[in-house]
Write a protein that holds these residues in place. Structure first.
Motif, PDB file in Angstrom:
ATOM      1  N   ASP A  94       0.717  -1.226   0.100  1.00 45.36           N
ATOM      2  CA  ASP A  94       0.148   0.174   0.173  1.00 45.36           C
ATOM      3  C   ASP A  94       1.066   1.263   0.010  1.00 45.36           C
ATOM      4  O   ASP A  94       0.347   2.203  -0.223  1.00 45.36           O
ATOM      5  CB  ASP A  94      -0.954   0.052   1.183  1.00 45.36           C
ATOM      6  N   ALA A  95       1.902   1.106   0.484  1.00 43.48           N
ATOM      7  CA  ALA A  95       2.891   2.210   0.390  1.00 43.48           C
ATOM      8  C   ALA A  95       4.112   2.569  -0.959  1.00 43.48           C
ATOM      9  O   ALA A  95       4.598   3.296  -0.839  1.00 43.48           O
ATOM     10  CB  ALA A  95       3.956   2.238   1.659  1.00 43.48           C
ATOM     11  N   TRP A  96       3.632   1.341  -1.792  1.00 46.17           N
ATOM     12  CA  TRP A  96       4.517   1.545  -2.850  1.00 46.17           C
ATOM     13  C   TRP A  96       4.236   2.585  -3.876  1.00 46.17           C
ATOM     14  O   TRP A  96       3.124   3.086  -3.783  1.00 46.17           O
ATOM     15  CB  TRP A  96       4.548   0.378  -3.465  1.00 46.17           C
ATOM     16  N   GLY A  97       5.132   2.877  -4.587  1.00 48.92           N
ATOM     17  CA  GLY A  97       4.695   4.092  -5.650  1.00 48.92           C
ATOM     18  C   GLY A  97       4.634   5.567  -5.497  1.00 48.92           C
ATOM     19  O   GLY A  97       4.393   6.111  -6.196  1.00 48.92           O
ATOM     20  N   GLY A 101      10.184   4.419  -0.334  1.00 47.64           N
ATOM     21  CA  GLY A 101      11.177   3.716  -0.446  1.00 47.64           C
ATOM     22  C   GLY A 101      12.479   4.421  -0.387  1.00 47.64           C
ATOM     23  O   GLY A 101      13.495   4.097   0.035  1.00 47.64           O
ATOM     24  N   THR A 102      12.507   5.386  -1.526  1.00 49.41           N
ATOM     25  CA  THR A 102      13.728   6.303  -1.393  1.00 49.41           C
ATOM     26  C   THR A 102      14.073   7.167  -0.228  1.00 49.41           C
ATOM     27  O   THR A 102      15.099   7.330   0.222  1.00 49.41           O
ATOM     28  CB  THR A 102      13.574   7.164  -2.916  1.00 49.41           C
ATOM     29  N   GLU A 103      12.842   7.703   0.318  1.00 50.40           N
ATOM     30  CA  GLU A 103      12.789   8.471   1.353  1.00 50.40           C
ATOM     31  C   GLU A 103      13.364   7.504   2.499  1.00 50.40           C
ATOM     32  O   GLU A 103      14.386   7.975   3.342  1.00 50.40           O
ATOM     33  CB  GLU A 103      11.504   9.023   1.858  1.00 50.40           C
ATOM     34  N   LEU A 104      12.935   6.480   2.580  1.00 47.49           N
ATOM     35  CA  LEU A 104      13.296   5.555   3.973  1.00 47.49           C
ATOM     36  C   LEU A 104      14.761   5.036   3.773  1.00 47.49           C
ATOM     37  O   LEU A 104      15.660   5.253   4.406  1.00 47.49           O
ATOM     38  CB  LEU A 104      12.390   4.158   3.937  1.00 47.49           C
ATOM     39  N   ALA A 105      15.264   4.657   2.579  1.00 47.41           N
ATOM     40  CA  ALA A 105      16.622   4.211   2.403  1.00 47.41           C
ATOM     41  C   ALA A 105      17.682   5.424   2.443  1.00 47.41           C
ATOM     42  O   ALA A 105      18.618   5.220   2.837  1.00 47.41           O
ATOM     43  CB  ALA A 105      16.601   3.510   0.887  1.00 47.41           C
ATOM     44  N   GLU A 130      14.338  -5.372  -9.591  1.00 43.68           N
ATOM     45  CA  GLU A 130      14.707  -4.344 -10.272  1.00 43.68           C
ATOM     46  C   GLU A 130      14.252  -2.718  -9.678  1.00 43.68           C
ATOM     47  O   GLU A 130      15.021  -1.933  -9.536  1.00 43.68           O
ATOM     48  CB  GLU A 130      14.113  -4.166 -11.902  1.00 43.68           C
ATOM     49  N   PRO A 131      13.013  -2.894  -8.997  1.00 41.82           N
ATOM     50  CA  PRO A 131      12.578  -1.706  -8.480  1.00 41.82           C
ATOM     51  C   PRO A 131      13.630  -1.099  -7.282  1.00 41.82           C
ATOM     52  O   PRO A 131      14.182  -0.176  -7.071  1.00 41.82           O
ATOM     53  CB  PRO A 131      11.217  -1.964  -7.914  1.00 41.82           C
ATOM     54  N   SER A 132      13.921  -2.102  -6.555  1.00 41.98           N
ATOM     55  CA  SER A 132      15.242  -1.621  -5.578  1.00 41.98           C
ATOM     56  C   SER A 132      16.583  -1.332  -6.088  1.00 41.98           C
ATOM     57  O   SER A 132      17.053  -0.510  -5.450  1.00 41.98           O
ATOM     58  CB  SER A 132      15.186  -3.019  -4.531  1.00 41.98           C
ATOM     59  N   LEU A 133      16.887  -2.352  -7.094  1.00 43.89           N
ATOM     60  CA  LEU A 133      18.144  -1.877  -7.629  1.00 43.89           C
ATOM     61  C   LEU A 133      18.251  -0.366  -7.954  1.00 43.89           C
ATOM     62  O   LEU A 133      19.075   0.308  -8.088  1.00 43.89           O
ATOM     63  CB  LEU A 133      18.387  -2.873  -8.968  1.00 43.89           C
ATOM     64  N   THR A 134      17.050  -0.060  -8.826  1.00 42.63           N
ATOM     65  CA  THR A 134      16.886   1.135  -9.403  1.00 42.63           C
ATOM     66  C   THR A 134      16.906   2.285  -8.272  1.00 42.63           C
ATOM     67  O   THR A 134      17.596   3.352  -8.449  1.00 42.63           O
ATOM     68  CB  THR A 134      15.695   1.261 -10.287  1.00 42.63           C
ATOM     69  N   LEU A 135      16.157   2.069  -7.215  1.00 47.01           N
ATOM     70  CA  LEU A 135      15.884   3.147  -6.287  1.00 47.01           C
ATOM     71  C   LEU A 135      17.481   3.375  -5.603  1.00 47.01           C
ATOM     72  O   LEU A 135      17.863   4.436  -5.647  1.00 47.01           O
ATOM     73  CB  LEU A 135      14.960   2.353  -5.228  1.00 47.01           C
ATOM     74  N   LEU A 136      18.037   2.275  -5.361  1.00 45.52           N
ATOM     75  CA  LEU A 136      19.265   2.158  -4.596  1.00 45.52           C
ATOM     76  C   LEU A 136      20.404   2.973  -5.564  1.00 45.52           C
ATOM     77  O   LEU A 136      21.170   3.869  -5.261  1.00 45.52           O
ATOM     78  CB  LEU A 136      19.923   1.058  -4.220  1.00 45.52           C
ATOM     79  N   GLY A 137      20.409   2.766  -6.885  1.00 45.31           N
ATOM     80  CA  GLY A 137      20.999   3.382  -8.018  1.00 45.31           C
ATOM     81  C   GLY A 137      20.960   4.906  -7.940  1.00 45.31           C
ATOM     82  O   GLY A 137      21.826   5.625  -8.088  1.00 45.31           O
TER      83      GLY A 137
END
Length: 175
Positions: A94-97, A101-105, A130-137
């Motif tokens: 429900d918190a995705w998109g 995630g970017t804010e938290l990481a 892929e979503p997490s790899l992109t976010l961390l990148g």
């Protein structure tokens, strides 16, 4: 710890149901550790947060809340895979998109570089995530090496160094 939209607090005993619900959701747990666990295993894990992690001061672990609702889980801890401190985070679907995630990481990275005084922070991510790899990148993490798992899957080890981190990471904690 607080970000623009999130509040990270130590877990309280009353958080058990939200913790178990998050870890029982296969959309989330498929990317966590060894993958989905039984409900009993997740309840035991929650108990160990108090009896081992908090009681012995092993590492930082938080419930992630948005507007009073628990929406995720976060940690920063030493791991043998990384040879240093690794961030671990999960958000409910429900918190995705919405950029949480970017804010938290970003907040976890800043916590590592700030209060923990680390020179680098690591993350391990399934090669298929892929979503997490992109976010961390986007945050500045770089691929260091692949780890071949016993089940044949591949996990990517990513690292960000203090000198490569943005001046203030997106969603970084307020002081």
């Amino acid at each position: 710890m607080r970000t623009a939209r999130l509040l990270l607090t130590p877990y309280a005993p009353g958080d058990e149901e939200a913790f178990v619900a998050l870890f029982q959701d296969v959309r989330v747990s498929r990317w966590m550790g060894e993958g989905p666990s039984t409900e009993a295993e997740d309840r035991a894990l929650f108990g160990r947060v108090f009896t081992e992690v908090y009681a012995r001061g092993l590492f930082d672990v938080w419930a992630v809340r948005e507007g009073g609702t628990t929406v995720g889980h976060a940690e920063i801890k030493p791991t043998p895979e990384s040879g240093g401190h690794e961030i671990v985070y999960a958000l409910s679907p429900d918190a995705w998109g919405r950029g949480l995630g970017t804010e938290l990481a970003g907040a976890l990275v800043e916590h590592g570089f700030g209060p923990l005084g680390l020179g680098e922070v690591h993350a391990t991510v399934a090669a298929e995530n892929e979503p997490s790899l992109t976010l961390l990148g986007r945050l500045g993490f770089r691929h260091v090496r692949d780890i071949q798992e016993a089940d044949g899957s591949t996990t990517r080890l990513l690292t960000i160094t203090r000198d490569r981190a943005p001046r203030r990471a997106p969603g970084s904690p307020e002081r």
